[in-house]
Design an enzyme around this catalytic site. Structure first.
Site, PDB file in Angstrom:
ATOM      1  N   HIS A   1      18.441   9.488  13.842  1.00  0.00           N
ATOM      2  CA  HIS A   1      19.230   9.717  12.558  1.00  0.00           C
ATOM      3  C   HIS A   1      19.717  11.106  12.507  1.00  0.00           C
ATOM      4  O   HIS A   1      19.484  11.979  11.589  1.00  0.00           O
ATOM      5  CB  HIS A   1      18.374   9.310  11.571  1.00  0.00           C
ATOM      6  CG  HIS A   1      18.050   7.819  11.293  1.00  0.00           C
ATOM      7  ND1 HIS A   1      16.946   7.393  10.743  1.00  0.00           N
ATOM      8  CD2 HIS A   1      18.742   6.759  11.739  1.00  0.00           C
ATOM      9  CE1 HIS A   1      17.012   5.893  10.702  1.00  0.00           C
ATOM     10  NE2 HIS A   1      18.132   5.698  11.304  1.00  0.00           N
TER      11      HIS A   1
ATOM     12  N   GLU B   1      12.271   1.639  11.699  1.00  0.00           N
ATOM     13  CA  GLU B   1      10.809   1.680  12.531  1.00  0.00           C
ATOM     14  C   GLU B   1      10.000   0.706  11.811  1.00  0.00           C
ATOM     15  O   GLU B   1       9.156   0.027  12.368  1.00  0.00           O
ATOM     16  CB  GLU B   1      10.383   3.130  12.116  1.00  0.00           C
ATOM     17  CG  GLU B   1       8.940   3.338  12.964  1.00  0.00           C
ATOM     18  CD  GLU B   1       8.127   4.318  12.783  1.00  0.00           C
ATOM     19  OE1 GLU B   1       6.889   4.591  12.994  1.00  0.00           O
ATOM     20  OE2 GLU B   1       8.815   5.371  12.374  1.00  0.00           O
TER      21      GLU B   1
ATOM     22  N   SER C   1      15.170  15.221  13.921  1.00  0.00           N
ATOM     23  CA  SER C   1      16.317  14.662  14.723  1.00  0.00           C
ATOM     24  C   SER C   1      17.367  15.702  14.494  1.00  0.00           C
ATOM     25  O   SER C   1      18.721  15.277  14.997  1.00  0.00           O
ATOM     26  CB  SER C   1      16.649  13.147  14.169  1.00  0.00           C
ATOM     27  OG  SER C   1      16.753  13.196  12.974  1.00  0.00           O
TER      28      SER C   1
ATOM     29  N   CYS D   1      11.765  16.800  18.037  1.00  0.00           N
ATOM     30  CA  CYS D   1      10.535  16.537  18.478  1.00  0.00           C
ATOM     31  C   CYS D   1      10.777  15.793  19.937  1.00  0.00           C
ATOM     32  O   CYS D   1      11.819  15.675  20.297  1.00  0.00           O
ATOM     33  CB  CYS D   1       9.858  15.576  17.418  1.00  0.00           C
ATOM     34  SG  CYS D   1      10.947  13.896  17.448  1.00  0.00           S
TER      35      CYS D   1
ATOM     36  N   CYS E   1       3.241  10.896  13.292  1.00  0.00           N
ATOM     37  CA  CYS E   1       3.226  11.584  14.571  1.00  0.00           C
ATOM     38  C   CYS E   1       2.862  13.258  14.158  1.00  0.00           C
ATOM     39  O   CYS E   1       3.081  13.661  13.187  1.00  0.00           O
ATOM     40  CB  CYS E   1       4.343  11.093  15.026  1.00  0.00           C
ATOM     41  SG  CYS E   1       5.805  12.305  14.496  1.00  0.00           S
TER      42      CYS E   1
ATOM     43  N   SER F   1      14.037   9.553   7.508  1.00  0.00           N
ATOM     44  CA  SER F   1      12.743   9.630   6.747  1.00  0.00           C
ATOM     45  C   SER F   1      12.009  10.885   6.781  1.00  0.00           C
ATOM     46  O   SER F   1      11.705  11.364   5.886  1.00  0.00           O
ATOM     47  CB  SER F   1      12.016   8.479   7.230  1.00  0.00           C
ATOM     48  OG  SER F   1      10.595   8.360   6.614  1.00  0.00           O
TER      49      SER F   1
ATOM     50  N   CYS G   1      10.254   5.797  20.682  1.00  0.00           N
ATOM     51  CA  CYS G   1       9.357   6.972  20.803  1.00  0.00           C
ATOM     52  C   CYS G   1       7.917   6.289  21.218  1.00  0.00           C
ATOM     53  O   CYS G   1       7.435   5.608  20.782  1.00  0.00           O
ATOM     54  CB  CYS G   1       9.207   7.506  19.487  1.00  0.00           C
ATOM     55  SG  CYS G   1       7.991   9.080  19.266  1.00  0.00           S
TER      56      CYS G   1
END
Length: 316
Positions: free
Chosen positions: A46, A131, A273, A17, A200, A229, A101
């Site tokens: 990650h 996060e 990721s 992303c 997101c 996650s 981010c």
């Protein structure tokens, strides 16, 4: 010996992303600007393949700021950090770059705005995830109450049930989160939600693509790390949408070929990721064993790009 036929349904969007892409660029540009070593607090994203690649270029990954020397630049990971971390870096007069981010930063700003309005915060997230730790660390202790499931809502003890707002981790299951939000609204009718969904765009898009693929296949593989996650949520989404055999793999070497023996349709996606090179690696591993027909199932297109911090765009 002829290879058996197999249709490989590739969910799209998949993989990197904009926030992950930006975070990786930040580390690479920092090494280019200041030379190695560059310290990175927590895995920048990650994914072991990505982290190992950056380590080879001169990044040193540590868990805490105390593990960094004062005289080398440090980068904060894409997941975000508690306010105390940059405050301590400033106190030590360190050069630091925040790779949080921008969509996570948006949630931080939201939390601060609600706090300024006198509201206590409920955070929907996973305990212990970087996060969640970073977001809860934007406000003083006790100002953010964490819920992980709809059942957790019943045991919440807010200071004032009429003065609450909620925020969410950006990488949650869209469907699970909707259930938790419904429980919050039912118990606290005056609770204030975000102007725009906290989960997101990339998480949402990848989950929607998996929902489209899952009913078509007998097995689905998600390329991603066990501590990612958003990748783990993709496995759950696939199972919830009709594909019982849904597995997380980091590399092609982790595929259990015996478990998918005899299937004719397999789904494939990658967490936010996971780089394209790993997607290609898995597709090629299937081509080595099967006569593959690749079928792209695209439910959205992404063209978002986030700028790197100005400090990295300026000459050394």
């Amino acid at each position: 010996m002829t290879k058996p036929p197999l249709t490989l349904f590739l969910a799209a969007p998949n993989g990197f992303c904009a926030g992950v892409d930006r975070a990786i660029k930040i580390v690479e540009m920092a090494i280019e600007k200041w030379g190695a070593p560059i310290y990175v607090r927590h895995e920048i994203v990650h994914n072991k393949f990505v982290v190992d690649g950056l380590r080879d270029k001169g990044a040193v990954f540590v868990e805490e700021l105390e593990d960094c020397p004062d005289d080398r630049p440090v980068i904060f990971s894409a997941h975000g950090v508690a306010k105390a971390v940059p405050a301590e870096a400033s106190r030590r007069e360190m050069v630091y770059v925040d790779a949080t981010c921008p969509l996570v930063s948006k949630v931080h700003i939201e939390a601060e705005r609600h706090f300024a309005d006198g509201l206590q915060m409920v955070m929907i997230g996973h305990a212990g995830h970087p996060e969640t730790i970073g977001t809860m660390g934007q406000l003083p202790d006790g100002e953010v109450l964490l819920v992980e499931t709809a059942e957790d809502v019943a045991s919440l003890s807010p200071r004032n049930p009429d003065r609450l707002a909620y925020i969410t981790q950006t990488t949650l299951s869209v469907d699970d989160t909707a259930g938790i939000v419904a429980a919050l609204n039912a118990r606290f009718p005056k609770i204030v939600g975000p102007h725009k969904e906290d989960i997101c765009y990339a998480t949402t898009n990848r989950q929607e693509a998996v929902k489209a693929v899952a009913p078509k296949v007998q097995a689905l593989l998600v390329i991603g790390a066990p501590n990612s996650s958003n990748s783990r949520r993709l496995v759950e989404v696939a199972r919830a949408n009709g594909c019982d055999y849904s597995m997380l793999v980091q590399r092609a070497t982790e595929i259990d070929w015996r478990a998918i023996e005899g299937v004719s349709a397999v789904g494939l996606t990658a967490g936010a990721s996971a780089p394209q090179v790993l997607v290609d690696e898995v597709i090629n591993a299937f081509r080595d064993r099967y006569e593959v027909t690749l079928d792209l199932v695209e439910t959205a297109q992404e063209n978002i790009e986030f700028k790197v911090p100005r400090v990295l765009r300026e000459p050394a």
